[in-house]
Design an enzyme around this catalytic site. Structure first.
Site, PDB file in Angstrom:
ATOM      1  N   MET A  33       1.906   9.324 -40.159  1.00 19.34           N
ATOM      2  CA  MET A  33       0.705   8.735 -39.574  1.00 19.34           C
ATOM      3  C   MET A  33      -0.113   9.825 -38.877  1.00 19.34           C
ATOM      4  O   MET A  33      -0.928   9.535 -38.008  1.00 19.34           O
ATOM      5  CB  MET A  33       1.070   7.611 -38.606  1.00 19.34           C
ATOM      6  CG  MET A  33       1.834   6.475 -39.306  1.00 19.34           C
ATOM      7  SD  MET A  33       1.570   4.832 -38.555  1.00 19.34           S
ATOM      8  CE  MET A  33       2.178   5.114 -36.891  1.00 19.34           C
ATOM      9  N   ALA A  35      -1.032  13.144 -36.441  1.00 23.11           N
ATOM     10  CA  ALA A  35      -0.617  13.617 -35.116  1.00 23.11           C
ATOM     11  C   ALA A  35       0.677  14.416 -35.256  1.00 23.11           C
ATOM     12  O   ALA A  35       1.665  14.190 -34.555  1.00 23.11           O
ATOM     13  CB  ALA A  35      -0.452  12.458 -34.134  1.00 23.11           C
ATOM     14  N   LEU A  36       0.635  15.359 -36.171  1.00 20.49           N
ATOM     15  CA  LEU A  36       1.859  16.047 -36.603  1.00 20.49           C
ATOM     16  C   LEU A  36       2.454  16.906 -35.498  1.00 20.49           C
ATOM     17  O   LEU A  36       1.735  17.600 -34.775  1.00 20.49           O
ATOM     18  CB  LEU A  36       1.554  16.904 -37.831  1.00 20.49           C
ATOM     19  CG  LEU A  36       0.981  16.150 -39.036  1.00 20.49           C
ATOM     20  CD1 LEU A  36       0.731  17.118 -40.199  1.00 20.49           C
ATOM     21  CD2 LEU A  36       1.901  15.020 -39.479  1.00 20.49           C
ATOM     22  N   HIS A  37       3.755  16.849 -35.352  1.00 12.88           N
ATOM     23  CA  HIS A  37       4.492  17.698 -34.416  1.00 12.88           C
ATOM     24  C   HIS A  37       5.651  18.348 -35.173  1.00 12.88           C
ATOM     25  O   HIS A  37       5.788  18.161 -36.391  1.00 12.88           O
ATOM     26  CB  HIS A  37       4.977  16.878 -33.218  1.00 12.88           C
ATOM     27  CG  HIS A  37       5.710  15.615 -33.602  1.00 12.88           C
ATOM     28  ND1 HIS A  37       6.894  15.618 -34.296  1.00 12.88           N
ATOM     29  CD2 HIS A  37       5.409  14.314 -33.392  1.00 12.88           C
ATOM     30  CE1 HIS A  37       7.311  14.383 -34.490  1.00 12.88           C
ATOM     31  NE2 HIS A  37       6.410  13.552 -33.964  1.00 12.88           N
ATOM     32  N   HIS A  40       7.665  16.283 -37.683  1.00 14.22           N
ATOM     33  CA  HIS A  40       7.078  16.136 -39.015  1.00 14.22           C
ATOM     34  C   HIS A  40       7.223  17.430 -39.824  1.00 14.22           C
ATOM     35  O   HIS A  40       7.503  17.407 -41.022  1.00 14.22           O
ATOM     36  CB  HIS A  40       5.573  15.838 -38.925  1.00 14.22           C
ATOM     37  CG  HIS A  40       5.242  14.551 -38.246  1.00 14.22           C
ATOM     38  ND1 HIS A  40       4.699  14.501 -36.979  1.00 14.22           N
ATOM     39  CD2 HIS A  40       5.356  13.268 -38.662  1.00 14.22           C
ATOM     40  CE1 HIS A  40       4.492  13.228 -36.649  1.00 14.22           C
ATOM     41  NE2 HIS A  40       4.881  12.460 -37.642  1.00 14.22           N
ATOM     42  N   GLU A 151      15.154  10.638 -39.501  1.00 15.39           N
ATOM     43  CA  GLU A 151      16.177   9.750 -38.931  1.00 15.39           C
ATOM     44  C   GLU A 151      15.761   9.251 -37.553  1.00 15.39           C
ATOM     45  O   GLU A 151      16.363   8.318 -37.029  1.00 15.39           O
ATOM     46  CB  GLU A 151      17.515  10.490 -38.828  1.00 15.39           C
ATOM     47  CG  GLU A 151      18.176  10.717 -40.173  1.00 15.39           C
ATOM     48  CD  GLU A 151      19.581  11.287 -40.034  1.00 15.39           C
ATOM     49  OE1 GLU A 151      19.947  11.713 -38.920  1.00 15.39           O
ATOM     50  OE2 GLU A 151      20.297  11.313 -41.050  1.00 15.39           O
ATOM     51  N   ASP A 153      13.287   7.443 -36.890  1.00 16.35           N
ATOM     52  CA  ASP A 153      13.050   6.012 -37.122  1.00 16.35           C
ATOM     53  C   ASP A 153      14.157   5.525 -38.059  1.00 16.35           C
ATOM     54  O   ASP A 153      13.934   5.333 -39.255  1.00 16.35           O
ATOM     55  CB  ASP A 153      11.662   5.808 -37.737  1.00 16.35           C
ATOM     56  CG  ASP A 153      10.558   6.304 -36.813  1.00 16.35           C
ATOM     57  OD1 ASP A 153      10.329   5.664 -35.782  1.00 16.35           O
ATOM     58  OD2 ASP A 153       9.947   7.351 -37.118  1.00 16.35           O
ATOM     59  N   VAL A 179      14.289  15.842 -34.759  1.00 17.05           N
ATOM     60  CA  VAL A 179      14.024  17.109 -34.062  1.00 17.05           C
ATOM     61  C   VAL A 179      13.776  16.784 -32.591  1.00 17.05           C
ATOM     62  O   VAL A 179      13.067  15.819 -32.279  1.00 17.05           O
ATOM     63  CB  VAL A 179      12.811  17.824 -34.681  1.00 17.05           C
ATOM     64  CG1 VAL A 179      12.486  19.104 -33.904  1.00 17.05           C
ATOM     65  CG2 VAL A 179      13.083  18.151 -36.142  1.00 17.05           C
ATOM     66  N   MET A 187      11.323  14.194 -30.590  1.00 16.38           N
ATOM     67  CA  MET A 187       9.879  14.379 -30.760  1.00 16.38           C
ATOM     68  C   MET A 187       9.248  13.107 -31.320  1.00 16.38           C
ATOM     69  O   MET A 187       9.805  12.459 -32.200  1.00 16.38           O
ATOM     70  CB  MET A 187       9.610  15.550 -31.692  1.00 16.38           C
ATOM     71  CG  MET A 187       9.922  16.864 -31.014  1.00 16.38           C
ATOM     72  SD  MET A 187       9.193  18.258 -31.896  1.00 16.38           S
ATOM     73  CE  MET A 187       9.872  19.609 -30.926  1.00 16.38           C
TER      74      MET A 187
END
EC number: 6.3.2.1
Lengths: 280, 280
Positions: A33, A35-37, A40, A151, A153, A179, A187
């Site tokens: 979705m 808003a990459l961190h 991701h 993992e 979610d 992570v 995260m």
């Protein structure tokens, strides 16, 4: 490093991937979705290892948000996301509009029972219907050989695996490890909602899960361990939606046949909802 | 003429089709419940025209039958079906077991609103959920470029089109005209249930539809025409489930935007249910 090619329609994405597919290239997809961190990005790296070509989708899916949830407020930053994908040499970004995904007259739903029952569903009743629908659409749009889900979610990962198997979607689903920040917090794009004080408190969540696991592995009574952990979380200021021990494969209750156990938790800290899970 | 290769598992079907797909061959699918008659065979001929390779599936799908319906009694004759497919040089028959399609733990459903509303759904509430699910699974198992469905089951055709578009299934859906006996009765696997007397009465069904169309095209009031036709059907011994005029694209009510109209009917004759439809 080249920026990823951006496709905004299903037709354009398919046309772009067809030559690669016909040439026998392996395609991996990472549905996000935005808003990459770093969480991701670890999925993208895993995708890189698995395939010749990586497609990252960025789509804040309205059908998985309830009316009172944070669909409008959900963090969006396409330029920054694309910069990060460029740094990882991602070839393709699929960024459809809501209208492209759910055009006028749209009338189809995908429902998954089994692993979707309880946990998140008890608090977000239509969440997994929305997830199952959008993941079906994203996978059938890109037709990847493999798709990577975090993992973090965990229930979502189990629901997606079930749906993909049940509908015969020709994609292998890979779960990649959560992570964490250096202090253990998983995260999440929603961590930006936390105030500095809440951010400090949030570290008690993974710490409590680790303690639960230690005690369970020592053989302490599961019911006692979970009630105590719940009290601990409440004492430091969390409102607990659930804290449960489940079968790690089916997400059903732990039985004599259980091969692996999973502890799953969802809490509120002020106005922010956090979820986490760990293997026992 | 060679008999079709028979595949009983999704894995075997996929493995067999993969080389054809990689070679750029075009694949057409005709999903059936077996008990093949000339109506089905016309769909297969259309598939032949459309593709290099034709896959016919034969699967009596339990999820589209209600408990009181004729799942057990539904005519099955695999050997005869395969003989007929051989005569049409069909390359592949996909004949999975119920267990292969719905294994232990199966938990996923596909629902379609829009065109599924009313008509059949008023009398068979879960029918189109069952159809949408099995068609999704069959199309994703074979991944055909094109699939052929009969206009005989017109509402089903509209539901399948909607589902395929909504879920991004990468298959083109083609509707093929209803094939009729010389006296006008639409071919159906369920016609074998009719007694000789019922079989004679059954010809009034298409005859009445033709009359309705003639009067509608003459400009007679639709409500009057339909009530009279319903009485005519009841007088000769049909029990009428529905007889309705709908928008031929959306299957919604006829409006000012309607481009084409369709008359759709379902009746009982003794213990046999017959459906039919015609373009106005």
């Amino acid at each position: 490093m080249a920026a990823p090619d951006v496709y905004r329609t299903i037709g354009d994405l398919r046309a772009a991937l067809k030559p690669a597919r016909m040439a026998g290239e392996r395609i991996a997809m990472v549905p996000t979705m935005g808003a990459l961190h770093d969480g991701h990005l670890s999925l993208v790296e895993r995708a890189r290892d698995e395939a010749d070509r990586v497609v990252v989708s960025i789509f804040v899916n309205p059908t998985q948000f309830a009316p009172h949830e944070d669909f409008d407020a959900y963090p969006r930053n396409e330029d920054r996301d694309l910069e990060q994908l460029k740094a990882l040499s991602v070839e393709a970004a699929f960024i459809p509009s809501v209208r492209e995904m759910y055009p006028h007259g749209f009338a189809t739903g995908v429902t998954v029972g089994g692993p979707s029952e309880g946990l998140e569903s008890a608090f977000r009743p239509h969440f997994f219907d929305g997830v199952a629908l959008v993941v079906t659409k994203l996978l059938l749009a890109a037709m990847p050989d493999v798709a990577i889900f975090g993992e973090k979610d965990y229930q979502q990962l189990c629901v997606v695996r079930r749906m993909v198997r049940d509908l015969n979607v020709p994609t292998e689903i890979i779960g990649a490890p959560t992570v964490r920040e250096s202090d253990g917090l998983a995260m999440s794009s929603r961590n930006v909602y936390l105030s500095p004080d809440e951010r400090k408190t949030a570290t008690s969540l993974p710490a409590t899960l680790r303690e639960v696991i230690e005690r369970l592995e020592r053989g302490d009574d599961a019911h006692d361990v979970l009630s105590q952990a719940r009290r601990t979380l409440e004492d430091v200021g969390f409102k607990v939606d659930y804290l449960e021990l489940r079968d790690g494969e089916t997400l059903g209750p732990v039985t004599e046949d259980t091969q692996s156990r999973r502890i799953l938790v969802a809490v509120w800290l002020g106005r922010t909802r956090l979820i986490d899970n760990m293997a026992v």
